[in-house]
Design a protein around this motif. Structure first.
Motif, PDB file in Angstrom:
ATOM      1  N   ALA A  95      42.114  31.597  51.697  1.00 60.14           N
ATOM      2  CA  ALA A  95      41.373  31.674  50.431  1.00 60.14           C
ATOM      3  C   ALA A  95      40.555  32.957  50.385  1.00 60.14           C
ATOM      4  CB  ALA A  95      40.457  30.467  50.280  1.00 60.14           C
ATOM      5  N   VAL A  96      40.452  33.539  49.208  1.00 56.58           N
ATOM      6  CA  VAL A  96      39.649  34.738  48.984  1.00 56.58           C
ATOM      7  C   VAL A  96      38.307  34.324  48.397  1.00 56.58           C
ATOM      8  CG1 VAL A  96      39.474  36.891  47.683  1.00 56.58           C
ATOM      9  CG2 VAL A  96      41.683  36.183  48.630  1.00 56.58           C
ATOM     10  N   VAL A  97      37.216  34.839  48.939  1.00 51.99           N
ATOM     11  CA  VAL A  97      35.875  34.544  48.447  1.00 51.99           C
ATOM     12  C   VAL A  97      35.359  35.758  47.684  1.00 51.99           C
ATOM     13  CG1 VAL A  97      33.506  33.937  49.075  1.00 51.99           C
ATOM     14  CG2 VAL A  97      35.434  32.956  50.347  1.00 51.99           C
ATOM     15  N   VAL A  98      34.914  35.518  46.457  1.00 49.31           N
ATOM     16  CA  VAL A  98      34.426  36.584  45.592  1.00 49.31           C
ATOM     17  C   VAL A  98      32.937  36.377  45.342  1.00 49.31           C
ATOM     18  CG1 VAL A  98      34.608  37.644  43.306  1.00 49.31           C
ATOM     19  CG2 VAL A  98      36.668  36.833  44.471  1.00 49.31           C
ATOM     20  N   ALA A  99      32.122  37.395  45.632  1.00 47.62           N
ATOM     21  CA  ALA A  99      30.694  37.332  45.321  1.00 47.62           C
ATOM     22  C   ALA A  99      30.523  37.488  43.816  1.00 47.62           C
ATOM     23  CB  ALA A  99      29.947  38.433  46.065  1.00 47.62           C
ATOM     24  N   ASP A 100      29.903  36.486  43.196  1.00 46.04           N
ATOM     25  CA  ASP A 100      29.786  36.463  41.732  1.00 46.04           C
ATOM     26  C   ASP A 100      28.410  35.923  41.365  1.00 46.04           C
ATOM     27  OD1 ASP A 100      30.940  36.475  38.954  1.00 46.04           O
ATOM     28  OD2 ASP A 100      30.549  34.325  39.156  1.00 46.04           O
ATOM     29  N   ALA A 101      27.827  36.442  40.306  1.00 44.18           N
ATOM     30  CA  ALA A 101      26.456  36.091  39.928  1.00 44.18           C
ATOM     31  C   ALA A 101      26.329  34.728  39.271  1.00 44.18           C
ATOM     32  CB  ALA A 101      25.900  37.159  38.989  1.00 44.18           C
ATOM     33  N   ASP A 102      27.422  33.999  39.104  1.00 43.13           N
ATOM     34  CA  ASP A 102      27.396  32.696  38.435  1.00 43.13           C
ATOM     35  C   ASP A 102      26.896  32.807  37.000  1.00 43.13           C
ATOM     36  OD1 ASP A 102      28.448  31.377  40.587  1.00 43.13           O
ATOM     37  OD2 ASP A 102      26.522  30.712  41.379  1.00 43.13           O
ATOM     38  N   GLU A 103      27.231  33.899  36.360  1.00 38.94           N
ATOM     39  CA  GLU A 103      26.940  34.104  34.951  1.00 38.94           C
ATOM     40  C   GLU A 103      28.201  34.676  34.302  1.00 38.94           C
ATOM     41  OE1 GLU A 103      23.598  36.675  34.603  1.00 38.94           O
ATOM     42  OE2 GLU A 103      22.170  35.216  35.398  1.00 38.94           O
ATOM     43  N   PRO A 104      28.403  34.397  32.998  1.00 40.85           N
ATOM     44  CA  PRO A 104      29.587  34.946  32.336  1.00 40.85           C
ATOM     45  C   PRO A 104      29.547  36.474  32.359  1.00 40.85           C
ATOM     46  CG  PRO A 104      28.539  33.236  31.008  1.00 40.85           C
ATOM     47  CD  PRO A 104      27.594  33.550  32.115  1.00 40.85           C
ATOM     48  N   PRO A 105      30.723  37.121  32.414  1.00 39.66           N
ATOM     49  CA  PRO A 105      32.044  36.490  32.497  1.00 39.66           C
ATOM     50  C   PRO A 105      32.466  36.263  33.945  1.00 39.66           C
ATOM     51  CG  PRO A 105      32.299  38.849  32.216  1.00 39.66           C
ATOM     52  CD  PRO A 105      30.808  38.582  32.220  1.00 39.66           C
ATOM     53  N   LEU A 106      33.377  35.306  34.143  1.00 36.42           N
ATOM     54  CA  LEU A 106      34.029  35.175  35.441  1.00 36.42           C
ATOM     55  C   LEU A 106      34.901  36.410  35.672  1.00 36.42           C
ATOM     56  CD1 LEU A 106      35.104  31.426  35.311  1.00 36.42           C
ATOM     57  CD2 LEU A 106      33.550  32.435  36.997  1.00 36.42           C
ATOM     58  N   PRO A 107      34.952  36.927  36.898  1.00 37.06           N
ATOM     59  CA  PRO A 107      35.666  38.181  37.158  1.00 37.06           C
ATOM     60  C   PRO A 107      37.171  37.997  37.333  1.00 37.06           C
ATOM     61  CG  PRO A 107      34.639  37.423  39.168  1.00 37.06           C
ATOM     62  CD  PRO A 107      34.228  36.442  38.089  1.00 37.06           C
ATOM     63  N   PHE A 108      37.787  37.295  36.367  1.00 33.64           N
ATOM     64  CA  PHE A 108      39.221  37.026  36.436  1.00 33.64           C
ATOM     65  C   PHE A 108      39.837  37.159  35.059  1.00 33.64           C
ATOM     66  CE2 PHE A 108      36.970  34.272  39.511  1.00 33.64           C
ATOM     67  CZ  PHE A 108      37.400  34.886  40.679  1.00 33.64           C
ATOM     68  N   ALA A 109      41.142  37.401  35.035  1.00 36.41           N
ATOM     69  CA  ALA A 109      41.862  37.571  33.778  1.00 36.41           C
ATOM     70  C   ALA A 109      42.038  36.234  33.067  1.00 36.41           C
ATOM     71  CB  ALA A 109      43.225  38.206  34.051  1.00 36.41           C
ATOM     72  N   ASP A 110      42.386  36.307  31.785  1.00 36.02           N
ATOM     73  CA  ASP A 110      42.718  35.114  31.025  1.00 36.02           C
ATOM     74  C   ASP A 110      43.917  34.405  31.666  1.00 36.02           C
ATOM     75  OD1 ASP A 110      40.842  36.254  29.383  1.00 36.02           O
ATOM     76  OD2 ASP A 110      42.190  36.542  27.670  1.00 36.02           O
ATOM     77  N   ASN A 111      43.927  33.075  31.545  1.00 33.69           N
ATOM     78  CA  ASN A 111      45.095  32.283  31.953  1.00 33.69           C
ATOM     79  C   ASN A 111      45.494  32.519  33.415  1.00 33.69           C
ATOM     80  OD1 ASN A 111      45.180  31.518  29.221  1.00 33.69           O
ATOM     81  ND2 ASN A 111      46.521  33.250  28.740  1.00 33.69           N
TER      82      ASN A 111
END
Length: 254
Positions: A95-111
């Motif tokens: 699994a890949v772990v991504v550091a993210d601020a838990d605020e929009p937007p999620l750092p991923f593409a649509d769908n």
């Protein structure tokens, strides 16, 4: 011989609280578990999909307990100590772990994902969840319900009538539907939690930092001392834990 107040709070104040593993509380606190068995449900769903996202993964402990991870497995986390712990635990599992601020937007593409999961998210960003799900994909999550463990919160902070009204399952249903998702399962339970010593309370409030914001032993020493004496005289401090399970699906035509 029972341990003193100072011994209990000093020990609990020094224990590391990174990650989302509560095993330090074994024998010191108990929490009744919901009947649906979230980790079992999550594990079964992960075994059926090709790409999944676990939001606010903590230290990765819940996700790591899955029987099998899909080919593409991503987890997000915002707190740096947890990011490091989740990376060490989940990378060997693929699994890949991504550091993210838990605020929009999620750092991923649509769908991008067939399945999005989250255990006890601080907040669910429904529009973003809907955006990253593929048509036909699902969000499966166990949320903290309204006024969870508020007997403890209100012991320290006094009555919290506005906060008691938040996190209602029907509010989650309305928000999910407003984001274009179809809620296919929604179940709620109230469960019993017991704290057997004041050290367990200190550890819990240090770890779950939003329960009593800014909590420190020194800042609440007198209330903690009174709670210690109460537990010594009357037995465990009892609180009610609220949990709800929600599954929401993105329509195939979305």
């Amino acid at each position: 011989m029972s341990r003193t107040f100072e011994e209990l709070v000093t020990e609990a104040a020094a224990v590391p609280v990174d990650g989302w593993d509560f095993s330090w509380l074994d024998g010191r606190a108990t929490e009744q578990r919901p009947s649906w068995g979230y980790q079992r449900l999550m594990s079964a769903r992960l075994g059926e999909v090709e790409a999944a996202l676990d939001i606010q993964t903590g230290g990765g402990e819940v996700l790591a307990g899955a029987a099998r991870l899909p080919r593409t497995m991503v987890a997000t986390e915002s707190w740096p100590p947890n990011v490091a712990k989740a990376t060490a635990l989940l990378h060997p599992l693929g699994a890949v772990v991504v550091a993210d601020a838990d605020e929009p937007p999620l750092p991923f593409a649509d769908n991008a994902f067939d399945l999005v999961t989250s255990r006890h998210p601080v907040q669910a960003w429904w529009t973003e969840i809907a955006r990253v799900l593929r048509p036909g994909g699902s969000y499966l999550s166990q949320h903290v319900g309204p006024a969870s463990v508020f007997e403890l919160v209100e012991y320290f902070l006094g009555p919290q009538p506005e906060a008691r009204a938040k996190r209602h399952p029907e509010d989650a249903r309305r928000a999910a539907e407003a984001a274009g998702l179809e809620v296919v399962d929604l179940r709620a339970e109230q469960l019993r939690t017991e704290f057997h010593d004041v050290g367990a309370v200190v550890y819990f409030l240090r770890k779950v930092i939003w329960m009593v914001p800014g909590f420190t032993v020194e800042g609440y020493r007198e209330q903690l001392r009174a709670l210690h004496e109460q537990i010594q005289a009357r037995g465990p401090f009892v609180a009610t834990t609220a949990r709800f399970l929600i599954e929401a699906r993105k329509p195939n035509g979305a």
